[in-house]
Design a protein around this motif. Structure first.
Motif, PDB file in Angstrom:
ATOM      1  N   UNK A   1      -3.366  12.718  12.076  1.00 32.52           N
ATOM      2  CA  UNK A   1      -2.291  11.745  11.832  1.00 32.52           C
ATOM      3  C   UNK A   1      -2.809  10.308  11.707  1.00 32.52           C
ATOM      4  N   UNK A   2      -3.970  10.144  11.083  1.00 33.97           N
ATOM      5  CA  UNK A   2      -4.604   8.827  10.982  1.00 33.97           C
ATOM      6  C   UNK A   2      -3.704   7.839  10.259  1.00 33.97           C
ATOM      7  N   UNK A   3      -3.115   8.228   9.135  1.00 37.07           N
ATOM      8  CA  UNK A   3      -2.247   7.302   8.394  1.00 37.07           C
ATOM      9  C   UNK A   3      -1.058   6.875   9.243  1.00 37.07           C
ATOM     10  N   UNK A   4      -0.472   7.800   9.973  1.00 35.47           N
ATOM     11  CA  UNK A   4       0.666   7.464  10.827  1.00 35.47           C
ATOM     12  C   UNK A   4       0.257   6.465  11.905  1.00 35.47           C
ATOM     13  N   UNK A   5      -0.914   6.650  12.482  1.00 32.66           N
ATOM     14  CA  UNK A   5      -1.397   5.722  13.502  1.00 32.66           C
ATOM     15  C   UNK A   5      -1.616   4.338  12.906  1.00 32.66           C
ATOM     16  N   UNK A   6      -2.233   4.278  11.735  1.00 36.96           N
ATOM     17  CA  UNK A   6      -2.483   2.991  11.095  1.00 36.96           C
ATOM     18  C   UNK A   6      -1.192   2.267  10.746  1.00 36.96           C
ATOM     19  N   UNK A   7      -0.214   2.997  10.229  1.00 35.88           N
ATOM     20  CA  UNK A   7       1.075   2.372   9.917  1.00 35.88           C
ATOM     21  C   UNK A   7       1.766   1.927  11.202  1.00 35.88           C
TER      22      UNK A   7
END
Length: 93
Positions: A81-87
């Motif tokens: 869930x890297x993108x979710x964490x970054x957002x």
């Protein structure tokens, strides 16, 4: 090393399951759902009803409007869930 530790720590954010999200979306005050998948991935897998698409990590967050005290759920389909964490980090969560 410290940056990597901090990033891995942030990957441990609270997670919500499909059933829990479905119940929350049916509540009186549903969460704001942000879809952080790419626009191609959203077309291939289908859109999340009511979600606001944020297909790039550098997208303008003003498209989200004001959550008005609602919870914000960020969805992505990437490993860990890297993108979710970054957002979520950009949103200040």
């Amino acid at each position: 090393v410290l940056r990597r530790w901090w990033f891995v720590r942030e990957l441990r954010m609270a997670r919500i399951g499909v059933e829990e999200l479905a119940a929350a979306l049916g509540a009186d005050s549903p969460p704001l759902v942000v879809d952080a998948r790419s626009s191609v991935q959203q077309r291939l897998d289908g859109r999340i009803p009511g979600a606001i698409g944020l297909p790039t990590l550098d997208a303008d967050l003003s498209v989200l409007g004001e959550p008005d005290g609602r919870e914000v759920v960020v969805y992505c389909a990437c490993p860990n869930e890297v993108s979710a964490v970054l957002v979520a980090r950009r949103l200040g969560a």
